[in-house]
Structure formats: structure tokens, C-alpha cells
Enzyme design. Sequence first.
Site, PDB file in Angstrom:
ATOM      1  N   ASP A  33      55.224  39.575  66.537  1.00 29.05           N
ATOM      2  CA  ASP A  33      55.420  40.835  67.219  1.00 29.05           C
ATOM      3  C   ASP A  33      56.021  40.522  68.600  1.00 29.05           C
ATOM      4  O   ASP A  33      55.802  39.435  69.135  1.00 29.05           O
ATOM      5  CB  ASP A  33      54.067  41.541  67.340  1.00 29.05           C
ATOM      6  CG  ASP A  33      54.145  42.765  68.216  1.00 29.05           C
ATOM      7  OD1 ASP A  33      54.978  43.647  67.906  1.00 29.05           O
ATOM      8  OD2 ASP A  33      53.415  42.825  69.218  1.00 29.05           O
ATOM      9  N   ASP A  35      56.396  42.956  71.786  1.00 33.03           N
ATOM     10  CA  ASP A  35      55.744  43.496  72.985  1.00 33.03           C
ATOM     11  C   ASP A  35      54.230  43.313  72.926  1.00 33.03           C
ATOM     12  O   ASP A  35      53.574  43.798  72.007  1.00 33.03           O
ATOM     13  CB  ASP A  35      56.088  44.984  73.148  1.00 33.03           C
ATOM     14  CG  ASP A  35      57.604  45.199  73.238  1.00 33.03           C
ATOM     15  OD1 ASP A  35      58.289  44.273  73.710  1.00 33.03           O
ATOM     16  OD2 ASP A  35      58.075  46.266  72.816  1.00 33.03           O
ATOM     17  N   ASP A  41      53.798  43.630  77.640  1.00 31.20           N
ATOM     18  CA  ASP A  41      54.188  44.953  77.149  1.00 31.20           C
ATOM     19  C   ASP A  41      54.583  45.862  78.304  1.00 31.20           C
ATOM     20  O   ASP A  41      53.758  46.233  79.133  1.00 31.20           O
ATOM     21  CB  ASP A  41      53.027  45.570  76.359  1.00 31.20           C
ATOM     22  CG  ASP A  41      53.445  46.859  75.675  1.00 31.20           C
ATOM     23  OD1 ASP A  41      54.674  47.084  75.531  1.00 31.20           O
ATOM     24  OD2 ASP A  41      52.569  47.639  75.278  1.00 31.20           O
ATOM     25  N   ASN A  76      58.434  47.060  66.296  1.00 33.06           N
ATOM     26  CA  ASN A  76      58.666  48.508  66.306  1.00 33.06           C
ATOM     27  C   ASN A  76      59.312  48.879  67.640  1.00 33.06           C
ATOM     28  O   ASN A  76      58.768  48.531  68.696  1.00 33.06           O
ATOM     29  CB  ASN A  76      57.329  49.268  66.217  1.00 33.06           C
ATOM     30  CG  ASN A  76      56.691  49.198  64.848  1.00 33.06           C
ATOM     31  OD1 ASN A  76      57.270  48.674  63.904  1.00 33.06           O
ATOM     32  ND2 ASN A  76      55.496  49.752  64.735  1.00 33.06           N
ATOM     33  N   CYS A 110      62.415  47.953  63.879  1.00 27.80           N
ATOM     34  CA  CYS A 110      62.374  49.324  63.343  1.00 27.80           C
ATOM     35  C   CYS A 110      62.761  50.275  64.459  1.00 27.80           C
ATOM     36  O   CYS A 110      62.076  50.359  65.477  1.00 27.80           O
ATOM     37  CB  CYS A 110      60.984  49.668  62.820  1.00 27.80           C
ATOM     38  SG  CYS A 110      60.804  51.451  62.523  1.00 27.80           S
ATOM     39  N   HIS A 112      62.878  53.513  64.215  1.00 29.87           N
ATOM     40  CA  HIS A 112      62.419  54.868  63.915  1.00 29.87           C
ATOM     41  C   HIS A 112      61.193  55.263  64.725  1.00 29.87           C
ATOM     42  O   HIS A 112      60.478  54.426  65.249  1.00 29.87           O
ATOM     43  CB  HIS A 112      62.093  54.993  62.419  1.00 29.87           C
ATOM     44  CG  HIS A 112      63.200  54.517  61.536  1.00 29.87           C
ATOM     45  ND1 HIS A 112      63.117  53.359  60.804  1.00 29.87           N
ATOM     46  CD2 HIS A 112      64.436  55.031  61.305  1.00 29.87           C
ATOM     47  CE1 HIS A 112      64.252  53.183  60.125  1.00 29.87           C
ATOM     48  NE2 HIS A 112      65.072  54.173  60.425  1.00 29.87           N
ATOM     49  N   CYS A 120      59.695  50.845  57.277  1.00 23.53           N
ATOM     50  CA  CYS A 120      59.738  49.619  58.075  1.00 23.53           C
ATOM     51  C   CYS A 120      58.791  49.633  59.263  1.00 23.53           C
ATOM     52  O   CYS A 120      58.366  48.575  59.725  1.00 23.53           O
ATOM     53  CB  CYS A 120      61.167  49.293  58.510  1.00 23.53           C
ATOM     54  SG  CYS A 120      62.141  50.635  59.181  1.00 23.53           S
TER      55      CYS A 120
END
Length: 561
Positions: A33, A35, A41, A76, A110, A112, A120
Amino acid sequence: MRRDHERDQCRSARVYPGAGRIPSGLYDAVLLDRDGTLIEDVPYNGDPEKVRPVPGAREALDRLRAAGLRLAVVSNQSGLARGCFTADDLRRVNARVEELLGPFDSWQVCPHGEPDGCACRKPAPGLLHAAARALGTTAARCVMVGDIGADMTAAAAAGAAAVMVPTPATRSAEVIAAPTVAADLPDAVTEILRRTRLVAAPASPPRRGTVLVARSDAAGDVLVTGPGIRAVAAGAQRVVLLCGPRGRAAAELLPGVDEIVEWPLPWIDAPAPRVDPAELRDLTDRLAALNADEAVVFTSFHQSALPLALLLRMAGIARISAISDDYPGALLDVRHRVPVGVPEPERALSLAAAAGFALPPDDEPGLRLRTDRLPAVPVEAGAAGYVVLHPGSSVETRACPPELATRIVRVLAAAGHRVVVTGGRDERELTARVAAAGGIDLGGRTGLDELAAVIARAGALVVGNTGPAHLAAALGVPVVSLFAPTVPFGQWGPYRVPTVRLGDAGAACRDTRATRCPVPGHPCLAAVEPGRVLEALRLLGVPADAPEPVGAVPVPGGVMR
Ligand SMILES: [Zn+2]
């Protein structure tokens, strides 16, 4: 003489087509991942100047690279959908990440927002599958590192391993539910490399004669030992498995086993039978008659290998390997120790490796079954693609509460799933009651091998923490796991198969190993909403294929009344 096909199934367990890929080691790739895991983050950050790696990130990633692991970022970025930054900003931010942390072999993003309902966005597993594909592997050969529950859920749903590195912002319920937790990114990397080393192959495994392997206890215990037994089989001419009566049917389905000796061990079984000196003398004679060159005694973390090691010594077996924290004196030649929390299949593989046996390069560390030994499926099950619900368990705390099972059947049937309800001969009353809500009752119709055949044709299995979950893992069938936290999920959860875990991971029964629920009402599972099972099947990509029942009226919460 065995026929070639049977020999192939027995010895090398090439049950899955490997697509020509030669796997090596536990993992091919680490998926990270971005962030909160690789960099601090900064919500919806489109500014490369604000990229700050977490402490020790560069050095930790370089250790993974040096170990030959490929690296991908799976992230994401709904800020794109929300218009918080542009695709160009994102490219510049990611370029800055690579500048600071070194190159990644794949970036999967992703773009979205949550309302888009894409496949996703984590916790959906789509990004992880895409990353694995881009790296020329499968998600089951990847390990995910992330800081929140969505990362862990996505990894499990993809069939990948996962390590959580919580931040102060991570919800405590998500930390408790994670299969493995590390203090920081360098610690997560250390854990991944340690697990890899635990099962690593010795330089040149010697070819040995007859090896006795032992795994007492129930079917699930025998199944999770399968990878370790296959490793032994790869380096032995003949493998004899000593198992108990409850594990016999599973033992029959394990690749690599040439012969089975069935014998209950009074220090393993619970409730424990009385120790009969004459019986133990008979067992010792039986073991001596095998003329085994050596023995590998597999156990669970709460069992002792030493009583059996003593009998094996008395039977004249020259070399004995086992895991033992207790001082073994002259009972063991290879005394192996494994840290807590390692998945049971890897625990078994690590003992095999310590004894000098490793999986061959064309075999993978996952669970396997001899599919050539599976019988026909009862016709009532219908065409492939149904969902199997197995409500029972020999251990009460690990079963799905009957009332919940009934509601799950009702909700799944209403959503168009064909539900097949399975259970043993002594569970027919239970399965009849549960199946009456709209499922097909196969209660009492399946021994372990028929059950495996039924599960092999399923879209998914819904089950507690019990043997059939490991059958599904061995058959590559996704699992919705109603997992009571009496034992650690990271150790006993379905291994290397797409899984969604449901239930309260932090319930009071956590890590008690209780066989009867210590908390009134079995709250860890009873509070699961049946609609969550439906969501889980969607996450796992299991379609409903039956026509909607006539007159069915969905009500809020998805429950038919
Ligand atoms: Zn998406």
C-alpha cells in the site's frame, strides 16, 4: 506397480496447472500500500514536495529487492475521482516516491471513488490480481503490506498473505483481525524474510529411504500438514504416515503418502483415552516393523512430539526430527523451533526443511489433494457453481450457530444462490433444519472424500474454522470463513485461497482454544449479519446463478420474510 497417472498424483501432486512457471520459495512478490505504509499519509496529496517516506522504508525495500522479491504498489486514489488532484499530479507524486524509495516493478492504482462500485478499489481484490498478473505470478504467491483493514481484506479475498503495519489512525478492531501485525515497515520486511527462510530448501537434499511422518488429530490437522509431507516425499523413496482415526480419511487424500498406519495417540486426542501399556507396546512393534530410516513428527503448536519420539526411539528409528520447545534430550536428532504465529502449513514445511526436505521447484507451498481419488458427487447437488454451507464442526466453538446458518441459507437463496448444506452422519438433524430455509440437504450423505468432491464443484464454501475449510483451500475454492477467534486466524485460517473472514475477531473467546463457547450466546459469530455473507460472495466474485424464487420479496437487510 502404480499406473503413471496415479504415481504422478501421489508423488508430485501436480494438481494445478502451473502455466510453465517455476515457483521458488514462499513468495514471488510483495505488494505494498502507498499512503500510510510506504509514505506518510497526506490526504489526497497531489504535491510531490509533500512525499515523506516512513522511517527505514528505502533500506527495508532494498532488503526485499536483494532477496529477489519483486515489488508492486497497490493504491486506492479516489482523490482522482473526486477531482482533488489530476492524473498528472499523481504521476509526479509516484515518480517522487520512486526517486526516494527506488524502483517498483508495477504500479496499480484504483482511480475510482467508493460509489463507483468498481472491482479494483480495496477491499476488493482487483488491484492485487492485476499486480500479480503484471508481475507474472498469482496473488497466492504474493504478500501484501498495508496499514488498514481494507488492505488485509483485499489480500485475503485475493488469496494473498498479508502483514499489517498499523498507524495511530488504524482502527483497533482492524488490527485485531489482521493475520499478522508488524510494528513498522522494516519489521514487516523482517517478518516476510524470516518466513521465507523458515521454509527454505537445503542446498542439496539427499535421497533417503523410508521416512515415517506422523500427524495425529483431526482431518484439518492432517490437511494443513500436507505441504510438509509432500516436501518429505520429494526426498524419500517411501513415506509412511502415522495418523489417528479422525485424520484417516484426510490422510487417504494426501499426495506423497505411500502407506498409512492408523493409531490413536492418547497424549494427543481430547478427550484422551486411557493409556494402555499393551497397546503402546503393540504400536512400538508396529513402528519397528516399518524399518523406517528416519521419522519426522509433525505437531500443532500446543502438542508435544516427545512421547511419540520416545516410542520411535524404542522402535529403533535412527533419526528423529520434531518441533520442541521442551528439552528433548536424546529423543530428537533434529530439534526444531518455530516462532509463534506462523501459519500451520508453513510450520510443517519449516520442520521438513530443518530435517533436510524441501518442496521440489514445481510444487507450491499450498494445500493439495489427490483429485484422482475423489468419488462422484451426489446428483442432488446439481450443476457446479452452487455455494456449500457446512454449519457443523466436531468442536462446538468452531461451528456456525444453527440459527445463523438458517438465516444465511434464506438470504443466499433469495439472492439467487443455489445452496448445498453438508454435514456428517450425526449432523443430519442440523442440516435438515438449516436446509429447510431454501437449500439442498446433503447431510449424512458425504464422507470426507465425497465432501471434497462436492466442494470441488462449488463457487464458494461458507464454513466455520473446521476441516472442510482446509479441503476448500486444497481445492482452490474460495471460503467465507465464520472464524471464531479461539485460535489465531493467521495460523489456522484457510491457507492461500481467496477468503473473507467474518465474525468478531476481538470477542472474549479470543485465543482461549476453548472447545465449548465460554461466552453466553456465542457472540463472536451469532452477531454476524447474513447479508455480510452475500457481500463476501460478491467480493470473492462468486455469481448467483439460480432464478429468483417466485413471490420473493426482498426486505431491508436482504432477509426474506
Ligand atoms: Zn477502482
